[in-house]
Design a protein around this motif. Structure first.
Motif, PDB file in Angstrom:
ATOM      1  N   LYS A  61      -9.935   0.857 -11.559  1.00 64.60           N
ATOM      2  CA  LYS A  61      -9.648   0.111 -12.784  1.00 64.60           C
ATOM      3  C   LYS A  61      -8.657  -1.012 -12.512  1.00 64.60           C
ATOM      4  N   LYS A  62      -7.654  -0.749 -11.665  1.00 67.22           N
ATOM      5  CA  LYS A  62      -6.681  -1.803 -11.391  1.00 67.22           C
ATOM      6  C   LYS A  62      -7.016  -2.543 -10.088  1.00 67.22           C
ATOM      7  N   GLU A  63      -8.248  -2.375  -9.649  1.00 62.41           N
ATOM      8  CA  GLU A  63      -8.772  -3.069  -8.477  1.00 62.41           C
ATOM      9  C   GLU A  63      -7.913  -2.861  -7.238  1.00 62.41           C
ATOM     10  N   ALA A  64      -7.426  -1.646  -7.080  1.00 63.52           N
ATOM     11  CA  ALA A  64      -6.665  -1.294  -5.884  1.00 63.52           C
ATOM     12  C   ALA A  64      -7.589  -0.572  -4.911  1.00 63.52           C
ATOM     13  N   LYS A  65      -7.247  -0.664  -3.608  1.00 68.97           N
ATOM     14  CA  LYS A  65      -8.081  -0.027  -2.578  1.00 68.97           C
ATOM     15  C   LYS A  65      -7.659   1.423  -2.371  1.00 68.97           C
ATOM     16  N   PHE A  66      -8.570   2.201  -1.793  1.00 67.75           N
ATOM     17  CA  PHE A  66      -8.276   3.614  -1.600  1.00 67.75           C
ATOM     18  C   PHE A  66      -8.924   4.106  -0.307  1.00 67.75           C
ATOM     19  N   ALA A  67      -8.161   4.814   0.505  1.00 64.74           N
ATOM     20  CA  ALA A  67      -8.723   5.400   1.724  1.00 64.74           C
ATOM     21  C   ALA A  67      -8.019   6.717   2.030  1.00 64.74           C
ATOM     22  N   ILE A  68      -8.756   7.615   2.667  1.00 64.49           N
ATOM     23  CA  ILE A  68      -8.162   8.871   3.113  1.00 64.49           C
ATOM     24  C   ILE A  68      -8.261   8.904   4.640  1.00 64.49           C
ATOM     25  N   CYS A  69      -7.196   9.358   5.303  1.00 62.62           N
ATOM     26  CA  CYS A  69      -7.245   9.384   6.757  1.00 62.62           C
ATOM     27  C   CYS A  69      -6.855  10.750   7.316  1.00 62.62           C
ATOM     28  N   ASP A  70      -7.114  10.908   8.602  1.00 62.72           N
ATOM     29  CA  ASP A  70      -6.706  12.110   9.332  1.00 62.72           C
ATOM     30  C   ASP A  70      -7.281  13.398   8.755  1.00 62.72           C
ATOM     31  N   MET A  71      -8.576  13.367   8.438  1.00 66.84           N
ATOM     32  CA  MET A  71      -9.198  14.522   7.801  1.00 66.84           C
ATOM     33  C   MET A  71      -9.626  15.544   8.835  1.00 66.84           C
ATOM     34  N   LYS A  72      -9.354  16.807   8.572  1.00 64.76           N
ATOM     35  CA  LYS A  72      -9.862  17.868   9.450  1.00 64.76           C
ATOM     36  C   LYS A  72     -11.366  18.019   9.229  1.00 64.76           C
ATOM     37  N   ASP A  73     -12.067  18.570  10.211  1.00 66.45           N
ATOM     38  CA  ASP A  73     -13.530  18.712  10.118  1.00 66.45           C
ATOM     39  C   ASP A  73     -13.957  19.502   8.889  1.00 66.45           C
ATOM     40  N   SER A  74     -13.192  20.581   8.596  1.00 67.66           N
ATOM     41  CA  SER A  74     -13.564  21.446   7.468  1.00 67.66           C
ATOM     42  C   SER A  74     -13.509  20.667   6.154  1.00 67.66           C
TER      43      SER A  74
ATOM     44  N   THR B 193       0.839  -1.199   0.000  1.00 62.45           N
ATOM     45  CA  THR B 193       0.000   0.000   0.000  1.00 62.45           C
ATOM     46  C   THR B 193       0.879   1.257   0.000  1.00 62.45           C
ATOM     47  N   LEU B 194       0.577   2.142  -0.917  1.00 59.32           N
ATOM     48  CA  LEU B 194       1.303   3.405  -0.997  1.00 59.32           C
ATOM     49  C   LEU B 194       0.657   4.403  -0.028  1.00 59.32           C
ATOM     50  N   ILE B 195       1.469   4.988   0.835  1.00 59.66           N
ATOM     51  CA  ILE B 195       0.956   5.987   1.768  1.00 59.66           C
ATOM     52  C   ILE B 195       1.482   7.354   1.326  1.00 59.66           C
ATOM     53  N   VAL B 196       0.565   8.272   1.032  1.00 59.48           N
ATOM     54  CA  VAL B 196       0.964   9.604   0.580  1.00 59.48           C
ATOM     55  C   VAL B 196       0.519  10.628   1.603  1.00 59.48           C
ATOM     56  N   LYS B 197       1.481  11.327   2.167  1.00 58.97           N
ATOM     57  CA  LYS B 197       1.144  12.415   3.084  1.00 58.97           C
ATOM     58  C   LYS B 197       1.205  13.726   2.318  1.00 58.97           C
TER      59      LYS B 197
ATOM     60  N   GLY C 179      -2.938  -0.657  -2.985  1.00 59.99           N
ATOM     61  CA  GLY C 179      -3.793   0.296  -2.296  1.00 59.99           C
ATOM     62  C   GLY C 179      -3.128   1.648  -2.165  1.00 59.99           C
ATOM     63  N   LEU C 180      -3.952   2.664  -1.897  1.00 57.90           N
ATOM     64  CA  LEU C 180      -3.430   4.012  -1.681  1.00 57.90           C
ATOM     65  C   LEU C 180      -4.100   4.617  -0.450  1.00 57.90           C
ATOM     66  N   VAL C 181      -3.279   5.106   0.453  1.00 61.84           N
ATOM     67  CA  VAL C 181      -3.803   5.847   1.599  1.00 61.84           C
ATOM     68  C   VAL C 181      -3.323   7.294   1.482  1.00 61.84           C
TER      69      VAL C 181
ATOM     70  N   ASP D  61      -3.619   3.909  10.523  1.00 59.15           N
ATOM     71  CA  ASP D  61      -3.675   2.459  10.735  1.00 59.15           C
ATOM     72  C   ASP D  61      -4.995   1.880  10.254  1.00 59.15           C
ATOM     73  N   ASP D  62      -6.103   2.580  10.605  1.00 58.60           N
ATOM     74  CA  ASP D  62      -7.420   2.120  10.142  1.00 58.60           C
ATOM     75  C   ASP D  62      -7.478   2.114   8.616  1.00 58.60           C
ATOM     76  N   ALA D  63      -6.908   3.154   8.020  1.00 56.95           N
ATOM     77  CA  ALA D  63      -6.921   3.251   6.563  1.00 56.95           C
ATOM     78  C   ALA D  63      -6.116   2.120   5.939  1.00 56.95           C
ATOM     79  N   LEU D  64      -5.002   1.770   6.578  1.00 58.93           N
ATOM     80  CA  LEU D  64      -4.180   0.667   6.073  1.00 58.93           C
ATOM     81  C   LEU D  64      -4.926  -0.649   6.148  1.00 58.93           C
ATOM     82  N   THR D  65      -5.739  -0.790   7.212  1.00 61.03           N
ATOM     83  CA  THR D  65      -6.554  -1.999   7.360  1.00 61.03           C
ATOM     84  C   THR D  65      -7.542  -2.110   6.196  1.00 61.03           C
ATOM     85  N   VAL D  66      -8.137  -0.967   5.819  1.00 61.94           N
ATOM     86  CA  VAL D  66      -9.073  -0.958   4.684  1.00 61.94           C
ATOM     87  C   VAL D  66      -8.360  -1.443   3.431  1.00 61.94           C
TER      88      VAL D  66
END
Lengths: 113, 399
Positions: free
Chosen positions: A71-84, A11-15, A43-45, A105-110
């Motif tokens: 398209k390449k059947e990879a997973k995707f999640a976004i984490c640590d989002m501010k309320d705005s 899984t690729l993690i992009v900050k 996957g991409l977080v 961590d939760d996003a990585l689990t997804v």
């Protein structure tokens, strides 16, 4: 736009280092993301902890990246989002097509599922 | 030699160079040393014996790119010629041929706009380099000029596009008198992605829409036109706002390879009952402003931005207006405008503004919002369009 990448079990993690994703930097955000995603990534977080604003131009980048990953059947999640930012996802309905998790961590689990 | 000269004229060489010298032996020498570029149609040479004849040649011969001129000549010298070349064209570059070490004349020539100089006796190897360098410079300059012309043309087209965009927005808000409408759009750049529309429906009801297309510039503008056209074609046949958004969503989703989307709020208002039904496709919910200036943000109907996922259902909600109540529709360019401290305007500041100035007309309410954004964001570049559309039920008499 500056992004910081690392990998965890395929899984690729992009900050995202910018505070704002808008029409002034959406293009480079898109290009940097596309460059970072490798063929064998399963996957991409996106870590949004620094992001306090995202405009519709930024949402369009999220949508195109999502389509590429689907398209390449990879997973995707976004984490640590501010309320705005979370509110923008809620109002636009993007929360229905994107996995949003509180912690990386939760996003990585997804993405590992 | 002469026949070659004539042949050159019949088929154009890439560059034409005017050589000015009162020395008659120079011409055959030139044609001898430059025979290769002449044969390959790279250079074409024309000759004059003094500055006066050179000026005549510049006026009568088409397409001279550069001048190579001696300084001391009868009738008109090279330094005077230099001063007069711009009368013919500012694009022509001149190279001066001077006596070795004649720094005084070289300085005068350079100050009069000469591009470069070479010294006598002419070293043809050096001359070829100088000519090439001069012509390269001219070429660069022309390319830059062309690019600038193209840019101006594009700028012109964008201005026209902007005018077309503004012209499709309603300007006059004609109603039956029981309600008032007013809307305005301030594009952040030349062309925007926001729009609003007022559609008179068959049954005496009125459809109001406000929308915001993702991104900026030409792609957003094209998608905006498409969204408006699709919406207009649907509202004639379907009344329920939720169903309208459903069909518009499906139609926009077809062939949407570029991942564009639009957030849209659609309202159907019945002037007879003062009731309105609304549905949101990923757009901010409307703000209901009472005649005393108090306000409430109406509930968000759970709908996604249009053009992304097909076959979606769009919920709708309804609300009844009292006399003097206003419904304020806006795009996120209003609430997300930032000030110099990088704070967002936010809906609460909009509500406070209405609180402090109750019972305004639809037009003044709309202008209040637009001016609030302008004042708040003063000194900051704005990246988003600002759009507001206000419906007021039975306008109150002016105070």
């Amino acid at each position: 736009m500056d992004i910081h990448t690392q990998r965890n079990n395929g899984t690729l993690i992009v900050k995202v280092e910018s505070r704002r994703i808008d029409s002034s930097n959406a293009r480079s955000f898109h290009a940097n993301l596309e460059d970072a995603i490798q063929d064998d990534d399963t996957g991409l977080v996106l870590n949004f902890s620094n992001v306090s604003y995202i405009s519709s131009a930024g949402m369009r980048v999220i949508l195109s990246v999502l389509k590429v990953l689907q398209k390449k059947e990879a997973k995707f999640a976004i984490c640590d989002m501010k309320d705005s930012v979370r509110e923008v996802f809620n109002i636009s309905g993007f929360d229905k097509i994107v996995n949003i998790r509180d912690s990386q961590d939760d996003a990585l689990t997804v993405c590992a599922a | 030699m002469f026949s070659q000269d004539v042949k050159q004229k019949s088929k154009k060489a890439k560059y034409k160079i005017l050589v000015v010298d009162d020395e008659p032996d120079l011409r055959p020498l030139f044609l001898q040393h430059m025979r290769r570029p002449i044969r390959s149609k790279t250079y074409d040479f024309v000759f004059a014996h003094d500055g006066f004849e050179a000026l005549e040649k510049l006026k009568t011969e088409e397409g001279i790119d550069m001048v190579l001129s001696d300084i001391n000549m009868p009738r008109m010298d090279g330094l005077t010629l230099l001063e007069r070349i711009p009368e013919v064209s500012s694009e022509i570059k001149a190279v001066i041929v001077s006596a070795y070490g004649d720094m005084e004349n070289i300085r005068v020539a350079m100050n009069r706009g000469a591009f470069d100089f070479i010294t006598k006796p002419i070293d043809f190897k050096d001359l070829k380099i100088t000519v090439k360098r001069t012509l390269d410079h001219i070429e660069e300059w022309r390319k830059a000029f062309e690019a600038r012309e193209k840019l101006l043309l594009l700028q012109n087209e964008l201005t026209v596009a902007s005018m077309i965009q503004q012209s499709i927005l309603p300007e006059r808000f004609v109603t039956d008198g029981s309600y008032k409408l007013f809307g305005a759009m301030q594009p952040a750049s030349n062309i925007g992605g926001d729009f609003f529309d007022v559609i008179n429906l068959p049954n005496g009801k009125v459809g109001l829409v406000i929308a915001d297309v993702s991104g900026k510039g030409v792609p957003a503008a094209l998608f905006m036109m498409l969204s408006r056209t699709v919406l207009r074609s649907v509202t004639g046949n379907i009344e329920e706002p939720g169903e309208v958004l459903e069909v518009v969503n499906d139609q926009l989703h077809e062939d949407n390879e570029s991942c564009m989307f639009v957030t849209m709020l659609y309202i159907v208002y019945d002037p007879n009952t003062n009731e309105f039904v609304y549905s949101s496709g990923g757009h901010d919910p409307p703000l209901l402003v009472r005649s005393d200036g108090s306000s409430v943000q109406l509930e968000l109907t759970d709908g996604m931005a249009l053009g992304i996922v097909p076959d979606l259902k769009y919920q709708q909600s309804s609300c009844t207006l009292n006399q003097g109540d206003s419904v304020v529709l806006y795009t996120d360019g209003v609430t997300e405008a930032i000030n110099t401290d990088e704070e967002q305007l936010g809906i609460e500041r909009v509500r406070e503004a209405f609180k402090s100035k109750p019972a305004m007309s639809a037009k003044r309410s709309c202008n209040l919002v637009i001016e609030l954004v302008e004042d708040f964001a003063r000194g900051m570049p704005q990246f988003d369009d600002t759009t507001c559309l206000v419906l007021q039920c039975k306008e109150l008499p002016a105070l």
